[in-house]
Enzyme design. Structure first.
Site, PDB file in Angstrom:
ATOM      1  N   ASP A 106       0.820  -1.210   0.000  1.00 28.47           N
ATOM      2  CA  ASP A 106       0.000   0.000   0.000  1.00 28.47           C
ATOM      3  C   ASP A 106       0.854   1.259   0.000  1.00 28.47           C
ATOM      4  OD1 ASP A 106      -0.901  -0.611   3.477  1.00 28.47           O
ATOM      5  OD2 ASP A 106       1.006  -0.097   2.544  1.00 28.47           O
ATOM      6  N   LYS A 157       7.307   5.837  15.772  1.00 25.39           N
ATOM      7  CA  LYS A 157       6.241   6.830  15.884  1.00 25.39           C
ATOM      8  C   LYS A 157       6.483   7.799  17.040  1.00 25.39           C
ATOM      9  CE  LYS A 157       2.820   4.147  13.405  1.00 25.39           C
ATOM     10  NZ  LYS A 157       1.476   3.599  13.338  1.00 25.39           N
ATOM     11  N   ASP A 217       3.693   6.923   1.845  1.00 28.15           N
ATOM     12  CA  ASP A 217       2.837   5.992   2.568  1.00 28.15           C
ATOM     13  C   ASP A 217       1.396   6.475   2.403  1.00 28.15           C
ATOM     14  OD1 ASP A 217       2.138   5.398   6.073  1.00 28.15           O
ATOM     15  OD2 ASP A 217       1.649   4.203   4.304  1.00 28.15           O
TER      16      ASP A 217
END
Length: 827
Positions: A106, A157, A217
């Site tokens: 993806d 993150k 992304d």
């Protein structure tokens, strides 16, 4: 060569487009994202591909089959339960007996995979991670490498305070089969948080290779539109189906465009489309196959998937429409609107900006839609801020939002769990708390309602065996027109970031648990909550020492609920108290001026000859002190007083303080043989540190004090009681302690910093430091007689700079120097 495509994710952030389609099958320029990835792999010589599948796996298998149609051989490894990035690859280990490449299904990229393979071979690596630089690294894993390409550090993150680089992990890896020795079977395993750190710890050859080319992304709806724009601008080299005609327009086979229609490129018109007279297609319009636009339709910067029908006179701008949507005449669809598959929109309807409509829904003729249907709700970029969920009362934070928020919270807990609720005295908080209680009950959660109570009392009851979590609703400290909804975990601390994300995910999807009538939660009112709190608080101090000292106090309760607790407790301890604002206001409180209140209390202290004065904020969390000479202490001075007095009476051997607190606190603590543990500046981080067994005291340097032996959270009443206890034990006046404090010279600057450049600033400051650097929160550079700290603001496009020096002038010079460096980096 073999490659693995990870295609098992649900793509929740792309809903409603992914409600009934796997994320890798979303089309980019009318080709599924995963097909673009397969084309890239085939171009670089990968002829055998293993696909890891989970969510709606048959949609992927049916489309790609055995891969022969796409020039490759394909195998599938199905996950019965989510196994994580590494676990999903490990699930296919029986098909991977040689070096292989891993890539997500993806992403949009034209990275030179051959160069990554060559780098891997030349360095004899066990694993090589393809890296790229991005403007905003918050949603990715940061990777820091040495000059030879070996990896030094991972950070998954990060928050803005942890952004030390803008070089991130693309999720493209070249791996040797020996990697499976580090991927246990039968459980969820992640590459970035488990496998790669283990390789790093064992000193195995783990490298990062900076990749050349485009990488995006496609994880959000904004990124989905942005990827289309980049494809049409040919920033990424992908195959766009159709015949390219003038001005960058791709026309699919069998498409019909009226001569009286206007098409402005770049744009894509898919096969079998029909565009009637008077239509205007603006830049970055993408029409899937068999889309039909009737007369006078205007479309710009929008993506329409296959088989969409748009009636005459409709206007679409900056929208995404799923497959088989039916848009009738004269509909207006504004910026940011996303429709799932098979949505029907009746004639004359208006869908205002950012509305999301999930698949198979019907919008009636003439409807004006301002909020999403049926799941997601229009809102800010993030539901939670640094003060919980905040907004204008009854405008941003409405009863409807409160009910849904509570149902999301309740759904995240086990059925039958008990949650403590409380509020301040305002009508807005009363209204919203009632909605929250209803939402919790609807999810099968019991409520223990304290009604009007301070935040520390709420936390204290949340820690009791009868409760599991807590919620409080209060007016904002600085703006009485705004409200805050704050959530507490079972330890009485603020809810963690993971807990916030879980609630936010359930809230956005409206994936609520709705229990049967007999399972609806109950509401109870604890009869002796305040008594339990005061008894426990009294047990934390030497009551006899305080009674013998016969303190005379001036205390301003700021109209808060602490006035329900402290007068009785101070009376039991023999204190003579002059109370100011000693009642809970029954109306919405006005903004409280702490500075004016401090001067008023200071005058009363001098006039009455009191031992000290105190201001407890309306929530009961922050404390301002006035000494016996009527001098208002700064929060830094009050902190140093606590450090000086408390070190000899700690239940532990360390103190937790944020990284921006004066270094004098560490020097004073060290003189008592006590260490200071630096923490992030967030309240949640400080509370987490306070829960460590060795920590006996914590403070934020802004009036918040934590006594971990009683409550691992701010409690102004507890802090005031502890100050009386310490002064009595040391038999000293507050003014005497203050007179012996060292001078502190700290200053602060702020630099406007665009979001996309925050990562660059932090990375550059680390590289420029050339001396001791502390990376607990932001970048703190230690100098000979001071320090400078640069920290990106998590909610605003600003970088804050703190500096401490041997004098005010030196501190100001240091702060200005780092502010100047940041401005130079931005230029």
């Amino acid at each position: 060569m073999k490659a693995v495509i990870m295609a098992g994710g649900e793509g929740t952030r792309l809903r409603p487009l992914t409600s009934n389609a796997p994320k890798p099958m979303l089309p980019i320029a009318n080709v599924p994202m995963m097909e673009h990835v397969i084309n890239l792999l085939r171009t670089h010589g990968f002829d055998e591909i293993v696909v890891t599948v989970a969510f709606l796996a048959n949609a992927i298998k049916t489309y790609f089959g055995d891969g022969s149609e796409f020039g490759v051989k394909m195998h599938y490894a199905h996950e019965a339960v989510p196994l994580g990035t590494a676990g999903s690859v490990g699930n296919a280990r029986h098909l991977l007996d040689e070096r292989f490449l891993v890539i997500s299904g993806d992403v949009m990229t034209d990275i030179d995979l051959g160069a990554i393979l060559k780098f891997h071979d030349e360095h004899n690596a066990v694993a090589t991670i393809a890296l790229t630089a991005v403007e905003n690294p918050l949603d990715f894993g940061i990777v820091i490498t040495r000059e030879d390409g070996t990896i030094e550090r991972f950070l998954e993150k990060p928050t803005w305070g942890q952004v030390f680089s803008d070089t991130i992990n693309t999720g493209i890896y070249v791996l040797e089969p020996s990697i499976f020795d580090y991927i246990p079977e039968g459980r969820s395993v992640d590459f970035s948080s488990e496998v790669f750190p283990q390789l790093l710890a064992e000193g195995l050859p783990l490298y990062g290779a900076v990749a050349e080319g485009y990488w995006e992304d496609v994880g959000t709806l904004d990124a989905y539109l942005r990827a289309h724009k980049d494809v049409l601008d040919q920033k990424v080299q992908l195959e766009i189906p159709g015949f390219r005609v003038n001005d960058g327009i791709w026309l699919g086979e069998g498409a019909e465009v009226s001569p009286d229609a206007t098409v402005t490129g770049p744009a894509v018109i898919g096969p079998g489309c029909k565009v009637e007279a008077g239509c205007r297609l603006g830049e970055y319009t993408v029409l899937g196959s068999n889309v039909r636009l009737l007369s006078d339709v205007h479309v710009e910067r929008s993506v329409l998937h296959d088989n969409v029908y748009v009636g005459a006179g409709a206007r679409l701008r900056g929208a995404v429409l799923g497959r088989s949507c039916s848009i009738r005449s004269n509909v207006r669809i504004d910026e940011g609107v996303v429709l799932g598959d098979s949505v029907f929109v009746g004639s004359g309807a208006v869908l205002n900006g950012d509305v999301k409509v999930y698949p198979f829904k019907t919008i009636e003729d003439g409807a004006v839609v301002n909020t999403s249907i049926v799941w997601e709700s229009k809102g800010s970029r993030s539901l939670f801020g640094r003060d919980g969920v905040t907004g204008l009362a009854n405008v941003d934070v409405t009863p409807e939002l409160a009910v849904k928020l509570a149902m999301a919270h309740g759904t995240s807990l086990k059925k039958g769990t008990t949650v403590v609720t409380s509020r301040d005295s305002s009508r807005a908080a009363r209204m919203l708390k009632r909605a929250i209680m209803a939402g919790l009950n609807a999810a099968g959660v019991d409520v223990l309602d304290l009604e009007v109570a301070s935040v520390p009392v709420t936390r204290f009851l949340t820690r009791s065996p009868r409760a599991f979590a807590g919620v409080t609703v209060r007016l904002h400290h600085d703006d009485p027109s705004r409200v805050m909804i704050r959530f507490f975990e079972t330890a009485g601390t603020d809810i963690s970031e993971d807990g916030q994300r879980k609630i936010e995910r359930l809230f956005q999807r409206e994936d609520f648990r709705r229990v049967l009538a007999e399972e609806i939660g109950d509401i109870q009112y604890p009869p002796r909550a305040l008594e339990e709190y005061t008894v426990a608080l009294e047990a934390t101090v030497e009551t006899d020492a305080i009674r013998q000292h016969k303190f005379k106090l001036v205390v301003d309760y700021s109209y808060g609920a602490t006035s329900l607790v402290m007068p009785t407790l101070l009376g039991k301890l023999g204190a003579d108290v002059l109370a100011v604002n000693p009642y809970v206001s029954t109306s919405d409180r006005v903004a409280f001026d702490v500075d004016a209140a401090a001067e008023r209390v200071a005058g009363l202290v001098r006039a009455s000859g009191a031992h000290l004065g105190a201001i407890i904020d309306a929530d009961g969390e922050r404390l301002t002190l006035i000494d016996n000479e009527g001098r208002v202490l700064s929060h830094t001075e009050a902190l140093l007083v606590f450090v000086d007095l408390v070190c000899d009476h700690l239940l532990g051997d360390t103190i937790a303080l944020p990284v921006n607190v004066t270094q004098q606190a560490s020097i004073m603590a060290a003189a008592h043989g006590v260490a200071v543990v630096p923490t992030k500046m967030s309240i949640a981080a400080l509370m987490a540190a306070a829960m460590e067994p060795a920590v006996g005291f914590a403070a934020d340097g802004a009036g918040g004090y934590i006594l971990p032996g009683f409550l691992p959270a701010f409690d102004a009443a507890g802090a005031l009681l502890k100050m009386l206890d310490l002064l009595a034990r040391h038999d000293r006046s507050l003014a005497e302690v203050v007179a012996e404090l060292p001078k502190v010279h700290i200053t602060r600057e702020s630099v406007v910093t665009p979001w996309e450049q925050k990562g660059l600033v932090m990375r550059s400051l680390v590289e420029m430091a050339g001396r001791d650097v502390v990376l607990v929160d932001g970048v703190k550079v230690v100098h000979d007689e001071g320090w400078a700290l640069a920290l990106p603001d998590p909610e605003e496009p600003v970088t804050h700079v703190w500096a401490e020096g041997s004098s005010d002038a030196e501190a100001r010079r240091l702060a200005q120097e780092y502010a100047r460096r940041i401005r130079q980096l931005l230029r």
